[in-house]
Design a protein around this motif. Structure first.
Motif, PDB file in Angstrom:
ATOM      1  N   LEU A 207     -27.755  37.264  20.797  1.00 17.94           N
ATOM      2  CA  LEU A 207     -28.734  37.092  21.771  1.00 17.94           C
ATOM      3  C   LEU A 207     -28.123  36.347  22.678  1.00 17.94           C
ATOM      4  O   LEU A 207     -28.516  36.389  23.919  1.00 17.94           O
ATOM      5  CB  LEU A 207     -30.429  36.526  21.244  1.00 17.94           C
ATOM      6  CG  LEU A 207     -31.442  36.316  21.908  1.00 17.94           C
ATOM      7  CD1 LEU A 207     -31.744  37.641  22.670  1.00 17.94           C
ATOM      8  CD2 LEU A 207     -32.379  35.377  21.294  1.00 17.94           C
TER       9      LEU A 207
ATOM     10  N   SER B 207     -29.509  47.844  34.520  1.00 20.21           N
ATOM     11  CA  SER B 207     -30.196  48.022  33.351  1.00 20.21           C
ATOM     12  C   SER B 207     -30.217  49.811  33.056  1.00 20.21           C
ATOM     13  O   SER B 207     -30.381  50.408  32.221  1.00 20.21           O
ATOM     14  CB  SER B 207     -31.086  47.547  32.847  1.00 20.21           C
ATOM     15  OG  SER B 207     -32.298  47.801  33.717  1.00 20.21           O
TER      16      SER B 207
ATOM     17  N   THR C  20     -31.793  43.297  25.963  1.00 20.69           N
ATOM     18  CA  THR C  20     -32.733  42.108  26.699  1.00 20.69           C
ATOM     19  C   THR C  20     -32.080  41.504  27.760  1.00 20.69           C
ATOM     20  O   THR C  20     -32.497  40.672  28.499  1.00 20.69           O
ATOM     21  CB  THR C  20     -33.107  40.985  25.656  1.00 20.69           C
ATOM     22  OG1 THR C  20     -31.867  40.436  25.174  1.00 20.69           O
ATOM     23  CG2 THR C  20     -33.760  41.517  24.444  1.00 20.69           C
ATOM     24  N   GLU C  21     -30.926  42.042  28.059  1.00 21.55           N
ATOM     25  CA  GLU C  21     -29.961  41.212  29.456  1.00 21.55           C
ATOM     26  C   GLU C  21     -30.816  41.308  30.581  1.00 21.55           C
ATOM     27  O   GLU C  21     -30.709  40.272  31.454  1.00 21.55           O
ATOM     28  CB  GLU C  21     -28.787  42.136  29.488  1.00 21.55           C
ATOM     29  CG  GLU C  21     -27.923  41.702  30.712  1.00 21.55           C
ATOM     30  CD  GLU C  21     -26.667  42.535  31.005  1.00 21.55           C
ATOM     31  OE1 GLU C  21     -26.100  42.448  32.121  1.00 21.55           O
ATOM     32  OE2 GLU C  21     -26.247  43.238  30.028  1.00 21.55           O
TER      33      GLU C  21
ATOM     34  N   LEU D  49     -34.097  41.149  31.376  1.00 26.31           N
ATOM     35  CA  LEU D  49     -34.873  40.271  31.252  1.00 26.31           C
ATOM     36  C   LEU D  49     -34.361  38.796  31.410  1.00 26.31           C
ATOM     37  O   LEU D  49     -35.055  38.282  32.055  1.00 26.31           O
ATOM     38  CB  LEU D  49     -35.370  40.313  29.813  1.00 26.31           C
ATOM     39  CG  LEU D  49     -36.813  39.187  29.370  1.00 26.31           C
ATOM     40  CD1 LEU D  49     -37.948  39.736  30.531  1.00 26.31           C
ATOM     41  CD2 LEU D  49     -37.075  39.460  28.069  1.00 26.31           C
ATOM     42  N   TRP D  50     -33.333  38.491  30.800  1.00 27.61           N
ATOM     43  CA  TRP D  50     -32.567  37.121  31.065  1.00 27.61           C
ATOM     44  C   TRP D  50     -32.095  36.987  32.577  1.00 27.61           C
ATOM     45  O   TRP D  50     -32.248  35.906  33.138  1.00 27.61           O
ATOM     46  CB  TRP D  50     -31.550  36.923  30.289  1.00 27.61           C
ATOM     47  CG  TRP D  50     -31.956  36.957  29.032  1.00 27.61           C
ATOM     48  CD1 TRP D  50     -31.601  37.810  27.811  1.00 27.61           C
ATOM     49  CD2 TRP D  50     -32.558  35.863  28.221  1.00 27.61           C
ATOM     50  NE1 TRP D  50     -32.345  37.314  26.416  1.00 27.61           N
ATOM     51  CE2 TRP D  50     -33.052  36.135  26.608  1.00 27.61           C
ATOM     52  CE3 TRP D  50     -33.240  34.623  28.615  1.00 27.61           C
ATOM     53  CZ2 TRP D  50     -33.919  35.526  25.949  1.00 27.61           C
ATOM     54  CZ3 TRP D  50     -34.063  34.007  27.736  1.00 27.61           C
ATOM     55  CH2 TRP D  50     -34.295  34.246  26.571  1.00 27.61           C
TER      56      TRP D  50
ATOM     57  N   LEU E   5     -38.087  47.213  32.898  1.00 30.02           N
ATOM     58  CA  LEU E   5     -38.093  46.926  31.491  1.00 30.02           C
ATOM     59  C   LEU E   5     -38.751  47.783  30.530  1.00 30.02           C
ATOM     60  O   LEU E   5     -38.242  48.237  29.318  1.00 30.02           O
ATOM     61  CB  LEU E   5     -38.369  45.395  31.277  1.00 30.02           C
ATOM     62  CG  LEU E   5     -37.634  44.198  32.070  1.00 30.02           C
ATOM     63  CD1 LEU E   5     -38.594  42.996  32.211  1.00 30.02           C
ATOM     64  CD2 LEU E   5     -36.321  44.007  31.491  1.00 30.02           C
TER      65      LEU E   5
ATOM     66  N   ALA F 173     -36.587  50.229  27.875  1.00 31.78           N
ATOM     67  CA  ALA F 173     -36.875  50.033  26.423  1.00 31.78           C
ATOM     68  C   ALA F 173     -37.391  51.441  25.701  1.00 31.78           C
ATOM     69  O   ALA F 173     -36.736  51.846  24.612  1.00 31.78           O
ATOM     70  CB  ALA F 173     -37.903  48.531  26.150  1.00 31.78           C
TER      71      ALA F 173
END
Length: 307
Positions: free
Chosen positions: A23, A110, A263-264, A266-267, A292, A296
């Motif tokens: 993470l 992404s 989750t990259e 999102l960060w 996102l 997902a």
């Protein structure tokens, strides 16, 4: 790639000890867009790329010297070809980061998670599921909204470059899967040869006239903040991230690692907004949510066994 041993799964109560470093990789990768944006201009893109990877390459060579010597000529050629594609990815991606927000950059890139299964389906002539196509449509709609901060306008040059970078990343993944000679190559050696090829391309471009400032002049002009950003990109976003991935896939499932690394974006959005002071606007926020959700959903649709 080398044959993959069955991973020894971590006990449930200790799973977080494996998940936490992975993470953290997603966090530093998400932060890398803002870090790169903070130390790079249009005139210094190539110079910064030379410096970024020249810092880590000697460490990788030393760490994997014996395995590098064991590579066959075909493996060197295959990894070298992948390195040429990788150099193009970093060039397009870094120029894109300069011309768009860190938030947009992280979210648009992404789309690789959507493009890759679509490209693989085209190559293998198989039809994607309806759920995956719906997820892809959701992601594309999200990108359209994401690039519209204050009403409908043409996407910026940076947004388009990040879209090209996502397509180039897809090509890189497909080549890694389809170049037969690299399938049995050691991961560390493969990465080292790829980065070495990329650095060679960057160095040649830096030596050509009209390609911006030289690495030496850029390095001489860096202050503490710029060197901190460069070392963050080199040490954490490259060395640390690579070794954590190698360590984690031997202790947990590849699908779990993929889920955490997913989750990259999102960060990237969180760092861009919280630290970079970026603002999305209502259309942008809606677009970010769709990207996102779409990526997902698409990842789960493409790989139903992903937890």
């Amino acid at each position: 790639m080398s044959s993959v041993a069955v991973p020894v799964l971590a006990p449930p109560r200790r799973a977080w000890l494996t998940d936490l470093p992975v993470l953290l990789v997603a966090v530093v990768w998400g932060s890398s867009y803002l870090a790169a944006k903070g130390i790079t201009t249009t005139q210094t893109v190539i110079a910064v790329l030379v410096l970024r990877f020249a810092v880590v390459l000697p460490v990788l060579v030393i760490a994997g010297w014996s395995r590098l010597r064991a590579l066959t000529a075909a493996q060197w050629r295959g990894a070298g070809l992948l390195g040429l594609v990788l150099s193009g990815i970093f060039l397009v991606e870094t120029y894109g980061i300069v011309h768009t927000s860190a938030t947009n950059a992280g979210l648009i890139i992404s789309l690789t998670m959507i493009f890759t299964p679509l490209a693989e389906a085209a190559v293998t002539r198989t039809r994607p599921t309806g759920a995956f196509l719906s997820a892809a449509g959701l992601s594309v709609a999200g990108v359209v909204l994401l690039t519209q901060g204050g009403g409908f306008t043409s996407p910026s040059a940076g947004d388009l470059l990040m879209l090209v970078a996502a397509l180039a990343r897809t090509l890189h993944v497909l080549l890694m899967a389809r170049i037969r000679s690299v399938r049995s190559a050691d991961s560390l050696s493969l990465t080292t040869v790829q980065l070495g090829s990329a650095v060679a391309v960057f160095a040649l471009l830096a030596a050509a006239p009209g390609t911006g400032e030289s690495p030496w002049s850029v390095a001489a002009g860096f202050g503490a903040r710029e060197w901190g950003g460069l070392l963050f990109l080199s040490v954490f976003c490259t060395l640390f991230a690579f070794f954590v991935q190698m360590w984690s896939v031997r202790r947990t499932s590849p699908s779990r690692v993929s889920l955490l690394l997913g989750t990259e974006p999102l960060w990237a959005a969180a760092v861009g907004i919280a630290i970079g002071g970026e603002r999305l606007g209502v259309p942008g926020i809606a677009g970010a949510v769709l990207v996102l959700a779409g990526t997902a959903w698409g990842r789960r649709s493409a790989d139903p066994v992903t937890p």
